[in-house]
Enzyme design. Sequence first.
Site, PDB file in Angstrom:
ATOM      1  N   TYR A 167       2.547   5.404   5.460  1.00  0.00           N
ATOM      2  CA  TYR A 167       2.434   6.749   5.828  1.00  0.00           C
ATOM      3  C   TYR A 167       3.037   7.860   6.608  1.00  0.00           C
ATOM      4  O   TYR A 167       3.449   7.376   7.682  1.00  0.00           O
ATOM      5  CB  TYR A 167       1.103   6.772   5.777  1.00  0.00           C
ATOM      6  N   PHE A 177       2.901  15.058  12.203  1.00  0.00           N
ATOM      7  CA  PHE A 177       2.431  14.530  13.296  1.00  0.00           C
ATOM      8  C   PHE A 177       2.516  13.388  13.391  1.00  0.00           C
ATOM      9  O   PHE A 177       2.279  12.703  14.737  1.00  0.00           O
ATOM     10  CB  PHE A 177       0.905  14.907  13.185  1.00  0.00           C
ATOM     11  N   ASP A 178       2.669  12.799  12.693  1.00  0.00           N
ATOM     12  CA  ASP A 178       2.657  10.813  12.430  1.00  0.00           C
ATOM     13  C   ASP A 178       2.963  10.122  11.136  1.00  0.00           C
ATOM     14  O   ASP A 178       3.153  10.691   9.930  1.00  0.00           O
ATOM     15  CB  ASP A 178       1.723  10.360  13.088  1.00  0.00           C
ATOM     16  N   ILE A 197     -10.732   6.647  10.424  1.00  0.00           N
ATOM     17  CA  ILE A 197     -11.168   8.189   9.635  1.00  0.00           C
ATOM     18  C   ILE A 197     -12.492   8.544   8.576  1.00  0.00           C
ATOM     19  O   ILE A 197     -11.704   7.435   7.805  1.00  0.00           O
ATOM     20  CB  ILE A 197     -10.417   9.600  10.271  1.00  0.00           C
ATOM     21  N   TYR A 223     -10.480  14.597  12.804  1.00  0.00           N
ATOM     22  CA  TYR A 223     -11.121  14.532  13.917  1.00  0.00           C
ATOM     23  C   TYR A 223     -11.570  15.302  14.532  1.00  0.00           C
ATOM     24  O   TYR A 223     -11.461  15.264  16.160  1.00  0.00           O
ATOM     25  CB  TYR A 223      -9.665  13.852  14.742  1.00  0.00           C
ATOM     26  N   PHE A 240      -2.354  12.872   4.288  1.00  0.00           N
ATOM     27  CA  PHE A 240      -1.714  11.380   4.427  1.00  0.00           C
ATOM     28  C   PHE A 240      -0.561  10.812   2.989  1.00  0.00           C
ATOM     29  O   PHE A 240      -1.918  11.010   1.770  1.00  0.00           O
ATOM     30  CB  PHE A 240      -2.639  10.293   4.736  1.00  0.00           C
TER      31      PHE A 240
END
Length: 568
Positions: A167, A177-178, A197, A223, A240
Amino acid sequence: MDLIISSLLFFIYVTLVSVNCSPGPLSDVMVDRYYIPNLCPREVQTEDFVRYHFNGSFYSDGKKFDSSHDRGKAFTSQVGLGRLIAGMDRGLQGMCVNERRRITVPPHLAFGSIGTGGVIPPDAVLVYDVLLLDIWNTEDKVQIRTIGKPAICKRATVASDFVRYHYNGTLLSGETFDSSYSKNATYDTYLGQDDLIKGMEEGLLGMCVGERRTIIVPPFLAYGEKGYGTIVPSQATLVFEVLLVDVFNPKDDLIVEVKEVPEGCTRKTVTGDYIRYHYNGTFQDGTAFDSSYQRNSTYNTYIGMGYVIHGMDKALQGLCIGEKRRIIIPPHMAYGEGGTGNLIPGSAVLVFDIHVIDFHNPKDPVQIKVTHKPQECNVTSEADDLIQYRYNCSLMDGTLLYSSDQYDSHSTTTLGANKVILGLEEGLSGMCVGERREVVIPPHSGHGENGAGGVPGSAVLVFELELMELQKGVPEGFMFVWLGDGPDPLFPAMDLNGDNEVPLEEFSSFIMIQVKEGKGRLRPGVDADEVIKDMFNNLDHNKDGKIVEDELKQEVDEEPKQATRDEL
């Protein structure tokens, strides 16, 4: 919506013109949309939540009175319900994520004639430079957009499955962010066990291996207010882009797909057999991890004895030589959660496309099949015989290794002299001239585990044989044998001219007469004159160039009593 945007732009334009022409007091909010992104899938509406950065300054002198940038945290609020000053409630309407606006707010839509807290003086016109980062609504759901999907999808993810996926994670503004790609490792987890999540749990359901999706998760399904450390800010919508690499269920069993079965399969693999096969090994997404073809060498192993992973041990049962199968092995029947080295990651489903080259059992005998036999077959090959034969030597898959047709003459050997492999010795025995055979030789009767010059290790060999010529032989260590009872007494028979002595020429004539009349046999495959000369020298004890009766009697007296065949 287009009509509303057009009207708003017209209003802004008119307002700007009027401001430029008449710098008098503002009657309404003035909006300058100085950057609008090319794509705007959603605009701010009443009751939407927004997250934005801003710099606030006074219209009169440009002095800054507040800034979310300075605080290091974006501002979050709900639009249109009085939680913001009226001017901001109006000024944020219709805004897109990543849009930049300058919103000028007159006092009566800001803090009025009173001001606030010593920060905003009475009757102040306020200017907000705004960058919109996020929009969401309490009615929002997870948005799933399929980017690409394989043509064939035999299985889609369900709750309780274990998945491996790559992802890229971004905020709605596009800020990363990731990413699993940056870690060079998939994200691995169970579905339906609250390990993810909620929005991601929902977004991964129904996916196929190889499918790509964009999954947009509103903050309350991600979150929420807490965010995630310094990575995900509070109340952030997450985007994502997902590629599903692998899926399996702990209840999964081995999957075997038979691709090709040769005709005339008379035998199938069982536990204890030794098999040679080629394979291509891939993950479910098609990524290759190993191949026997690249090494130009088959994989060789015993079946059902724990020498390979459990799934492969099971899948190798019931195969025919030449058969092709696809074998899909879940992790709990392969390398499990730990994987193996850098080759197989943890919890990986393995896909093997195999082609069986051959197999045998250590107890297998040499198989002999007569394909042609002459009508007259009075004499057959046996130990000590000198034979000539034609042959083709192949592997079980038909690959030709050697052929006597490649040479100018047929192959020649003496049976029982250990000059050919054991299985071929057996296959050539009992043949008559003109007979043809197909002989299957297991490795333990062939070239064994190590193979030999062009013959792979542990290979089953197939010989096509034809006996071309047969010369009956004599036992090892003998040069001549009688085919029945020899002359008795012997010396008078040898002494052809009756002069009581036998020179080499006379001895040679005597032996050749016996051979011609079928009473005796010389060792085949060697020069007859040399053999006769050796025999003469053995009998001529005093080396005077002639044999006399006493020398012959001495030879007979020294002959071992247990000898079972006659020789001179």
